[in-house]
Design a protein around this motif. Structure first.
Motif, PDB file in Angstrom:
ATOM      1  N   SER A  89       0.831  -1.217   0.000  1.00  0.00           N
ATOM      2  CA  SER A  89       0.000   0.000   0.000  1.00  0.00           C
ATOM      3  C   SER A  89       0.853   1.250   0.000  1.00  0.00           C
ATOM      4  O   SER A  89       0.447   2.282  -0.507  1.00  0.00           O
ATOM      5  N   GLN A  90       2.017   1.151   0.625  1.00  0.00           N
ATOM      6  CA  GLN A  90       2.825   2.353   0.776  1.00  0.00           C
ATOM      7  C   GLN A  90       3.235   2.901  -0.587  1.00  0.00           C
ATOM      8  O   GLN A  90       3.150   4.094  -0.838  1.00  0.00           O
ATOM      9  N   TYR A 101      -3.855   6.913   9.934  1.00  0.00           N
ATOM     10  CA  TYR A 101      -2.678   6.112   9.595  1.00  0.00           C
ATOM     11  C   TYR A 101      -1.494   7.028   9.261  1.00  0.00           C
ATOM     12  O   TYR A 101      -1.517   7.724   8.242  1.00  0.00           O
ATOM     13  N   PHE A 132      -8.461   2.626  10.455  1.00  0.00           N
ATOM     14  CA  PHE A 132      -7.230   2.516  11.236  1.00  0.00           C
ATOM     15  C   PHE A 132      -7.014   3.827  11.961  1.00  0.00           C
ATOM     16  O   PHE A 132      -6.932   4.868  11.335  1.00  0.00           O
ATOM     17  N   ASP A 180      -8.184   2.864   1.289  1.00  0.00           N
ATOM     18  CA  ASP A 180      -7.175   1.875   1.703  1.00  0.00           C
ATOM     19  C   ASP A 180      -7.920   0.712   2.358  1.00  0.00           C
ATOM     20  O   ASP A 180      -8.435   0.831   3.458  1.00  0.00           O
ATOM     21  N   TYR A 207      -7.012  -2.241   3.652  1.00  0.00           N
ATOM     22  CA  TYR A 207      -5.838  -3.035   4.028  1.00  0.00           C
ATOM     23  C   TYR A 207      -6.131  -4.374   4.693  1.00  0.00           C
ATOM     24  O   TYR A 207      -5.343  -5.291   4.569  1.00  0.00           O
ATOM     25  N   THR A 232      -3.620  -4.653  -0.303  1.00  0.00           N
ATOM     26  CA  THR A 232      -2.279  -5.137   0.034  1.00  0.00           C
ATOM     27  C   THR A 232      -2.295  -6.628   0.346  1.00  0.00           C
ATOM     28  O   THR A 232      -3.326  -7.159   0.779  1.00  0.00           O
ATOM     29  N   SER A 238      -0.064  -7.652   2.500  1.00  0.00           N
ATOM     30  CA  SER A 238       0.678  -7.679   3.766  1.00  0.00           C
ATOM     31  C   SER A 238      -0.070  -8.408   4.869  1.00  0.00           C
ATOM     32  O   SER A 238       0.535  -8.989   5.759  1.00  0.00           O
ATOM     33  N   LYS A 239      -1.390  -8.336   4.855  1.00  0.00           N
ATOM     34  CA  LYS A 239      -2.173  -8.951   5.935  1.00  0.00           C
ATOM     35  C   LYS A 239      -2.583 -10.377   5.580  1.00  0.00           C
ATOM     36  O   LYS A 239      -2.692 -11.214   6.460  1.00  0.00           O
ATOM     37  N   ARG A 272       5.934  -7.680   0.153  1.00  0.00           N
ATOM     38  CA  ARG A 272       5.835  -6.364  -0.491  1.00  0.00           C
ATOM     39  C   ARG A 272       5.047  -6.448  -1.810  1.00  0.00           C
ATOM     40  O   ARG A 272       5.577  -6.162  -2.884  1.00  0.00           O
TER      41      ARG A 272
HETATM   42  C1  LIG Z   1      -3.990   1.497   7.423  1.00  0.00           C
HETATM   43  C2  LIG Z   1      -2.946   0.580   6.835  1.00  0.00           C
HETATM   44  N1  LIG Z   1      -2.813   0.521   5.502  1.00  0.00           N
HETATM   45  C3  LIG Z   1      -1.905  -0.297   4.935  1.00  0.00           C
HETATM   46  C4  LIG Z   1      -1.087  -1.106   5.678  1.00  0.00           C
HETATM   47  C5  LIG Z   1      -0.133  -2.035   4.980  1.00  0.00           C
HETATM   48  O1  LIG Z   1       0.879  -1.382   4.352  1.00  0.00           O
HETATM   49  P1  LIG Z   1       1.780  -2.130   3.289  1.00  0.00           P
HETATM   50  O2  LIG Z   1       0.868  -2.734   2.260  1.00  0.00           O
HETATM   51  O3  LIG Z   1       2.644  -1.060   2.706  1.00  0.00           O
HETATM   52  O4  LIG Z   1       2.547  -3.179   4.002  1.00  0.00           O
HETATM   53  C6  LIG Z   1      -1.172  -1.058   7.057  1.00  0.00           C
HETATM   54  C7  LIG Z   1      -0.249  -1.877   7.854  1.00  0.00           C
HETATM   55  O5  LIG Z   1      -0.309  -2.003   9.052  1.00  0.00           O
HETATM   56  C8  LIG Z   1      -2.135  -0.212   7.646  1.00  0.00           C
HETATM   57  O6  LIG Z   1      -2.267  -0.162   8.986  1.00  0.00           O
END
Ligand SMILES: Cc1ncc(COP(=O)(O)O)c(C=O)c1O
Length: 481
Positions: free
Chosen positions: A194-195, A219, A266, A294, A296, A324, A326-327, A334
Motif C-alpha cells: 500500500s505504501q 494512519y 485505522f 485503503d 488493508y 495489500t 501484507s495482511k 511487499r
Molecule cells: C492502514 C494501513 N494501511 C496499509 C497497511 C499495509 O501497508 P503495506 O501494504 O505497505 O505493508 C497497514 C499496515 O499495518 C495499515 O495499517
C-alpha cells in the motif's frame, strides 16, 4: 586494503599487523568478516609468507582474529567493547562528510521517528504481524521452486509496467467477487504494498499546497506521503459511523482528496456506515475531489459478511482503491495493488516509470499460482477462523480483567482492536514500559494530529497464540493499575 612499503623502517609483519588492527578499530572490517589466507595475502602484496604468518599470529593472540578448522580466519565475533560501542559507531558515521551538504528541504520535513520501543519487538499484541507460523510455507516454497525452474529469457527482462497480466486478471476477478469492485485487469497496477500505492497515487493526483482530508485519528504512513508531497493535512474526526463527512466539508470543502479506511478504520476499527459512504461519494463528485480507499485488512470480518468496497458503489470513478497482501500473506512479500479509474491509468503508468519502472516479476508469478491453485482462498479461510478465536479470547480477557479501565473499540474485523483509556492517561509512557516487558502495544494518542487526542492502545491479536492472551492481558492490567 593492505599496502606494505618495503623501504620503510617498520618491519613488514608490523605493517601488516597495523593495517589490520586499524581497519578493525575503524570499522572497515567487521566481526565475522573473512580474512584471506596467509598464502593468498602474501601473493597479493608480493611478500614471503613469514611476515604474514607473524602478523596473523599476533592478531589471533590479541583476539582481533579467530580461526577454526574448515572456515579459515575471520575477524573476531567478540571484539573488545569499545570497538563495538555506540560512540565509536557514532563517531564513524559522523566522520563521513564535511563542508556544505545541501539537501532538499522536503527530506527533513517529516518528523524524525526514532524507532519507537513498541515497534522493536516480536510477540504479544504486535500490530500488523500475521500468524507467520500458520503460513503454508511448504506449498509456497514448492511454488517458488517450480517458478524458478521455469525461468526463461523473458523472466530476466523488465516486466509490464502495470504488473503481470496473469496476476492482474486473477486479482480483478478476486476483487469483483470478494470485494464487489467494478474493475478490469487494465485498471490494476501491481505495486510493492500500500505504501508505494499511496506514493504513486499522491504524485498523480496531488499538487503541492493541495488540502487532503485524513482521518483523525489515522494512519501515520499515509499522512507522511501527503506531507512529503507538499500537501496540507485536514484532520477530519471519525465517530462510530466512520469519517464525519459534514465536519470535513465544514473544515475545508474543496480538498483535492480524502484518504479513508472505510472497511476497518485505522486505528479505531469502525466500519463506515452506508449513509456516510454516500455522503463521501457525493462530496467527491460535487467538488471534483478524489477518494483514496485503503482496504488493508478487509478480508477479516467476524460479525458480518464482508462489506462492499466504496469503489464498488461509486458511480463516478472517483475512488482510487488500494489493497495489500501484507495482511493476507505477509508484509515482507511487499505486494499490493491499485485499482485506477480508467481515465487515469496512463498518468499512473507515467509516474510509476519514474519510481521503479515495473514491479519485480518473480513473486507476482508465484502469487498468481498461489491464488489460482486455491491456496490463497484456503489460507484466508483458515486465518479467519484462527483470528476470530484469538480476537474472542482477547475480548473475553479484557472484559474479565480490564472492564472498568478501558473501552473496547473496533473488534468486529481485522487483525487488531483498540482499547480507549480515560482522558489524561499516559498511553505513550505505558507503552514504553510495556515494551520492556515484551508487550508490544501501540499507544493511540500519536495517531492524532490535533492536540486533543484520546489515549488508548492498539492491540494486534493475529500473531498472539491463544494461551498467551490471558497472561498478556494480566500484564497490561498491572501496567494500568
Ligand atoms: C492502514 C494501513 N494501511 C496499509 C497497511 C499495509 O501497508 P503495506 O501494504 O505497505 O505493508 C497497514 C499496515 O499495518 C495499515 O495499517
Amino acid at each position: 586494503m593492505i599496502a606494505v612499503d618495503r623501504k620503510a623502517a617498520k618491519a613488514l609483519h608490523r605493517q601488516i599487523y597495523d593495517a589490520y588492527r586499524t581497519a578493525i578499530v575503524d570499522g572497515g572490517l567487521r566481526p565475522r568478516q573473512r580474512i584471506p589466507s596467509t598464502r593468498v595475502l602474501a601473493s597479493e602484496i608480493g611478500v614471503s609468507r613469514f611476515p604474514v604468518l607473524n602478523a596473523y599470529a599476533q592478531l589471533l593472540a590479541e583476539g582481533y582474529f579467530e580461526s577454526s578448522v574448515g572456515s579459515g580466519t575471520v575477524v573476531s565475533s567478540t571484539l573488545p567493547e569499545p570497538i563495538l560501542s555506540s560512540e565509536t559507531i557514532g563517531a564513524r558515521l559522523a566522520a563521513s562528510g564535511s563542508g556544505p551538504r545541501p539537501a532538499a528541504r522536503r527530506s527533513s520535513i517529516l518528523p524524525h521517528r526514532e524507532s519507537s520501543p513498541w515497534l522493536r519487538g516480536w510477540g504479544a499484541f504486535s500490530v500488523g504481524q500475521v500468524a507467520f507460523d500458520q503460513f503454508p510455507l511448504q506449498i509456497w516454497s514448492s511454488l517458488v521452486a517450480r517458478r524458478c525452474r521455469k525461468m526463461d529469457a523473458k523472466s530476466f527482462q523488465y516486466g509490464e509496467q502495470l504488473g503481470s497480466r496473469a496476476l492482474r486478471e486473477t486479482i480483478a476477478s478476486y476483487l469483483r467477487t470478494a470485494r464487489s469492485l467494478r474493475c478490469e485487469p487494465e485498471q490494476i497496477m501491481i505495486v510493492s504494498g500500500s505504501q508505494q500505492a499511496l506514493e504513486i497515487s499522491a504524485r498523480v493526483l496531488l499538487d503541492p499546497g493541495n488540502r487532503v482530508w485524513v482521518e483523525e485519528p489515522g494512519y501515520g504512513l499515509a499522512r507522511d506521503v501527503f506531507t512529503l508531497g507538499g500537501c496540507h493535512l485536514v484532520p477530519v474526526p471519525v465517530d462510530n459511523e466512520g469519517l464525519e463527512v459534514a465536519a470535513g466539508i465544514k473544515r475545508y470543502r474543496r480538498a483535492r482528496a480524502a484518504f479513508v479506511t472505510p472497511s476497518h478504520q485505522f486505528p479505531l476499527g469502525v466500519t463506515m456506515s452506508a449513509s456516510r459512504r454516500f455522503q463521501l461519494l457525493e462530496w467527491a463528485q460535487n467538488t471534483g475531489s478524489w477518494i483514496i480507499e485503503d482496504d488493508y485488512d478487509s478480508e477479516y470480518r467476524y460479525e458480518s459478511l464482508p462489506i462492499a468496497s466504496l469503489q464498488g458503489v461509486d458511480a463516478n470513478a472517483r475512488v482510487i482503491y488500494i489493497g495489500t497482501l501484507s495482511k493476507v500473506l505477509f508484509p515482507s512479500v511487499r505486494l499490493g495493488y491499485i485499482v485506477i479509474p480508467s481515465d487515469l491509468v496512463d498518468r499512473f503508468i507515467a509516474i510509476r516509470r519514474t519510481v521503479d519502472i515495473c514491479p519485480p516479476t518473480f513473486y507476482q508469478e508465484v502469487l498468481t499460482d498461489f491464488i489460482n491453485e486455491g491456496h490463497f482462498a484456503r489460507h484466508i479461510r483458515r486465518m479467519r477462523v484462527l483470528y476470530r478465536e484469538r480476537r474472542s479470547a482477547l475480548v473475553d480477557s479484557i472484559n474479565k480483567e480490564l472492564q472498568s479501565m478501558v473501552e473496547v473499540l473496533g473488534d468486529e474485523a481485522g487483525m487488531h482492536l483498540t482499547v480507549a483509556l480515560p482522558h489524561g492517561s499516559r498511553d505513550v509512557e505505558i507503552a514504553e514500559q510495556a515494551a520492556r516487558q515484551n508487550l508490544w502495544i501501540w499507544p493511540l494518542s500519536p495517531s492524532y494530529i490535533d492536540e486533543v487526542s484520546r489515549p488508548g492502545f492498539i492491540l494486534g491479536f493475529a500473531s498472539t497464540p491463544l494461551v498467551e492472551i490471558p497472561r498478556a492481558v494480566l500484564k497490561l492490567r498491572n501496567l494500568l493499575a
